[in-house]
Design an enzyme around this catalytic site. Structure first.
Site, PDB file in Angstrom:
ATOM      1  N   HIS A   1      -0.660  -0.074  -9.892  1.00  0.00           N
ATOM      2  CA  HIS A   1      -1.360  -1.010  -8.987  1.00  0.00           C
ATOM      3  C   HIS A   1      -1.822  -2.264  -9.747  1.00  0.00           C
ATOM      4  CE1 HIS A   1      -3.748  -1.247  -4.985  1.00  0.00           C
ATOM      5  NE2 HIS A   1      -3.506  -2.472  -5.448  1.00  0.00           N
TER       6      HIS A   1
ATOM      7  N   ARG B   1       0.841  -1.195   0.000  1.00  0.00           N
ATOM      8  CA  ARG B   1       0.000   0.000   0.000  1.00  0.00           C
ATOM      9  C   ARG B   1       0.878   1.247   0.000  1.00  0.00           C
ATOM     10  NH1 ARG B   1      -3.455  -2.794  -1.602  1.00  0.00           N
ATOM     11  NH2 ARG B   1      -5.490  -3.228  -0.675  1.00  0.00           N
TER      12      ARG B   1
HETATM   13  P1  NAP Z   1      -1.829 -11.433   5.129  1.00  0.00           P
HETATM   14  O1  NAP Z   1      -2.001 -12.854   4.703  1.00  0.00           O
HETATM   15  O2  NAP Z   1      -2.781 -10.885   6.106  1.00  0.00           O
HETATM   16  O3  NAP Z   1      -0.338 -11.305   5.699  1.00  0.00           O
HETATM   17  C1  NAP Z   1       0.117 -10.184   6.365  1.00  0.00           C
HETATM   18  C2  NAP Z   1       1.505 -10.460   6.920  1.00  0.00           C
HETATM   19  O4  NAP Z   1       2.016  -9.255   7.485  1.00  0.00           O
HETATM   20  C3  NAP Z   1       1.501 -11.513   8.028  1.00  0.00           C
HETATM   21  O5  NAP Z   1       2.656 -12.320   7.947  1.00  0.00           O
HETATM   22  C4  NAP Z   1       1.552 -10.662   9.295  1.00  0.00           C
HETATM   23  O6  NAP Z   1       2.171 -11.292  10.413  1.00  0.00           O
HETATM   24  C5  NAP Z   1       2.431  -9.515   8.832  1.00  0.00           C
HETATM   25  N1  NAP Z   1       2.217  -8.334   9.666  1.00  0.00           N
HETATM   26  C6  NAP Z   1       1.091  -7.644   9.895  1.00  0.00           C
HETATM   27  N2  NAP Z   1       1.321  -6.619  10.738  1.00  0.00           N
HETATM   28  C7  NAP Z   1       2.623  -6.680  11.050  1.00  0.00           C
HETATM   29  C8  NAP Z   1       3.451  -5.901  11.892  1.00  0.00           C
HETATM   30  N3  NAP Z   1       2.988  -4.868  12.585  1.00  0.00           N
HETATM   31  N4  NAP Z   1       4.762  -6.250  11.995  1.00  0.00           N
HETATM   32  C9  NAP Z   1       5.246  -7.313  11.312  1.00  0.00           C
HETATM   33  N5  NAP Z   1       4.503  -8.094  10.485  1.00  0.00           N
HETATM   34  C10 NAP Z   1       3.207  -7.769  10.368  1.00  0.00           C
HETATM   35  O7  NAP Z   1      -1.844 -10.463   3.879  1.00  0.00           O
HETATM   36  P2  NAP Z   1      -1.585 -10.820   2.336  1.00  0.00           P
HETATM   37  O8  NAP Z   1      -2.750 -11.519   1.761  1.00  0.00           O
HETATM   38  O9  NAP Z   1      -0.254 -11.469   2.224  1.00  0.00           O
HETATM   39  O10 NAP Z   1      -1.565  -9.345   1.691  1.00  0.00           O
HETATM   40  C11 NAP Z   1      -0.649  -8.357   2.136  1.00  0.00           C
HETATM   41  C12 NAP Z   1      -1.027  -7.008   1.554  1.00  0.00           C
HETATM   42  O11 NAP Z   1      -0.720  -6.974   0.155  1.00  0.00           O
HETATM   43  C13 NAP Z   1      -2.518  -6.681   1.576  1.00  0.00           C
HETATM   44  O12 NAP Z   1      -2.921  -6.217   2.845  1.00  0.00           O
HETATM   45  C14 NAP Z   1      -2.630  -5.610   0.505  1.00  0.00           C
HETATM   46  O13 NAP Z   1      -2.447  -4.341   1.065  1.00  0.00           O
HETATM   47  C15 NAP Z   1      -1.457  -5.908  -0.437  1.00  0.00           C
HETATM   48  N6  NAP Z   1      -1.882  -6.321  -1.785  1.00  0.00           N
HETATM   49  C16 NAP Z   1      -1.418  -5.622  -2.856  1.00  0.00           C
HETATM   50  C17 NAP Z   1      -1.768  -6.017  -4.142  1.00  0.00           C
HETATM   51  C18 NAP Z   1      -1.245  -5.300  -5.342  1.00  0.00           C
HETATM   52  O14 NAP Z   1      -1.663  -5.585  -6.456  1.00  0.00           O
HETATM   53  N7  NAP Z   1      -0.316  -4.389  -5.191  1.00  0.00           N
HETATM   54  C19 NAP Z   1      -2.600  -7.131  -4.327  1.00  0.00           C
HETATM   55  C20 NAP Z   1      -3.062  -7.816  -3.203  1.00  0.00           C
HETATM   56  C21 NAP Z   1      -2.697  -7.399  -1.923  1.00  0.00           C
HETATM   57  P3  NAP Z   1       1.543 -12.603  11.084  1.00  0.00           P
HETATM   58  O15 NAP Z   1       1.794 -13.700  10.058  1.00  0.00           O
HETATM   59  O16 NAP Z   1       2.322 -12.789  12.308  1.00  0.00           O
HETATM   60  O17 NAP Z   1       0.082 -12.315  11.263  1.00  0.00           O
HETATM   61  C1  GLV Z   2      -5.190  -5.239  -4.050  1.00  0.00           C
HETATM   62  O1  GLV Z   2      -4.447  -4.340  -3.833  1.00  0.00           O
HETATM   63  C2  GLV Z   2      -5.853  -6.014  -3.031  1.00  0.00           C
HETATM   64  O2  GLV Z   2      -5.752  -5.649  -1.853  1.00  0.00           O
HETATM   65  O3  GLV Z   2      -6.505  -7.014  -3.382  1.00  0.00           O
END
Ligand code: NAP
Ligand code: GLV
Length: 315
Positions: free
Chosen positions: A278, A230
């Site tokens: 994005h 983000r």
């Molecule tokens: P997720 O499964 O919820 O994983 C989040 C990870 O971040 C977990 O390992 C969590 O730790 C860690 N985390 C959260 N808060 C933290 C903190 N304060 N300190 C250290 N580690 C922390 O999320 P995801 O599905 O992988 O997605 C991640 C992000 O990618 C989304 O929230 C979104 O913003 C972004 N995204 C971007 C795109 C794009 O096209 N650019 C597409 C999809 C998503 P724990 O494992 O210990 O809970």
């Molecule tokens: C894209 O950024 C998503 O959060 O799915």
């Protein structure tokens, strides 16, 4: 069961969601939200399937039992005062999305490691410049911040490509072939060693503005940042200062505080910033509809719902 699709979609996108959701859930009723939707239709809604739901779309739904986000990141939804407090919220977790994210991360890492950005910059100048020495992947340390659904797939893909990968999460984790870290000391260790830092943290009160001058000062000198999570994780002015002072080498940015990135923003013209619109990992209706269907079936059968958001943690 009655589903309400509420989002700010382009017409072709809306059509794709309707087609795929009806295909995945042939026995359920799907209504597309529009202003002035009759109360008779609203009162029947069991599940709201949302992507940036327009104002008013989550109101007046007395039977609502699930809000299913089509986005992985839910910080905007959580900040929406119309999001019902007592209704479970699930987010999008789709292996196809993780795969797309791993492809984007691998492209960025290969481009940085093998200096492809510099090669592409040299072409319009007609410059034949084979100057930098070629390095093996195992000589390059990658840091992945966030070891969730996306971070885990990214870390494993980079490790499979021969990179040494460090990954950081909130709680302790184990992932074969990846050096996992947590807590403040873990973060320090990752930032001090990684030549390329990939951000895949969710946006929460604890991670907002994470990439600020203080963090850049803790990073290995000359490291590069790849932000695929983000825009509000990064303090833009601090990033520009770090690049201009040579603290950082390059930034690959897919996400921004304001999207689309405003035309006058310095990122557009900075010689060591790569801007993507994005697109690192988009939700694909062809696979994501099955993820929605899975939760609708669970709701119908009284099974536990999947991918629920911990509202307290913010992700
Ligand atoms: P997720 O499964 O919820 O994983 C989040 C990870 O971040 C977990 O390992 C969590 O730790 C860690 N985390 C959260 N808060 C933290 C903190 N304060 N300190 C250290 N580690 C922390 O999320 P995801 O599905 O992988 O997605 C991640 C992000 O990618 C989304 O929230 C979104 O913003 C972004 N995204 C971007 C795109 C794009 O096209 N650019 C597409 C999809 C998503 P724990 O494992 O210990 O809970
Ligand atoms: C894209 O950024 C998503 O959060 O799915």
């Amino acid at each position: 069961m009655s589903l309400l699709l509420a989002g700010r979609f382009e017409p072709v996108e809306r059509e794709a969601w309707c087609t795929e959701l009806r295909r995945a859930l042939p026995d359920e009723t799907l209504t597309v939200w529009q202003p002035g939707l009759p109360a008779g239709l609203r009162v029947a809604v069991d599940v709201a399937v949302v992507a940036n739901p327009p104002p008013g779309s989550l109101q007046g739904l007395p039977k609502l039992r699930l809000v299913q986000s089509l986005w992985a990141g839910v910080e905007r939804l959580l900040a929406d005062p119309e999001l019902p407090a007592a209704v479970p919220l699930a987010r999008m977790v789709d292996p196809a999305m993780s795969e797309a994210m791993a492809e984007t991360a691998l492209w960025a890492v290969l481009s940085l490691h093998r200096c492809w950005f510099e090669r592409l910059d040299a072409q319009p100048r007609g410059q034949w410049a084979p100057h930098s020495p070629q390095r093996r992947a195992d000589e390059v340390v990658i840091g992945v911040l966030g070891l969730g659904e996306l971070g885990r797939t990214v870390a494993l893909r980079l490790q499979a490509n021969g990179y040494r990968v460090l990954a950081w999460s909130r709680r302790a984790k184990v992932l074969e072939g990846v050096e996992t870290l947590h807590g403040d000391t873990g973060c320090d260790a990752l930032l001090a060693q990684a030549e390329i830092v990939i951000n895949l943290l969710p946006l929460t009160p604890l991670t907002r503005d994470f990439f600020c001058a203080r963090t850049f000062a803790r990073m290995r000198p000359g490291a590069s940042l790849v932000n695929l999570a983000r825009g509000a994780h990064v303090v833009d002015e601090d990033l520009l200062a770090a690049l201009d002072r040579g603290v950082l080498h390059r930034a690959v940015l897919d996400v921004f505080r304001t999207e689309p990135l405003p035309p006058g923003h310095p990122f557009w013209r900075h010689p060591r910033v790569t801007v993507l619109p994005h697109v690192a990992a988009q939700t694909d209706p062809r696979t994501a509809a099955a993820v929605v269907a899975d939760n609708v079936h669970a709701l119908r059968a009284g099974r536990p719902l999947r991918h629920l958001v911990d509202r307290g943690a913010g992700y």
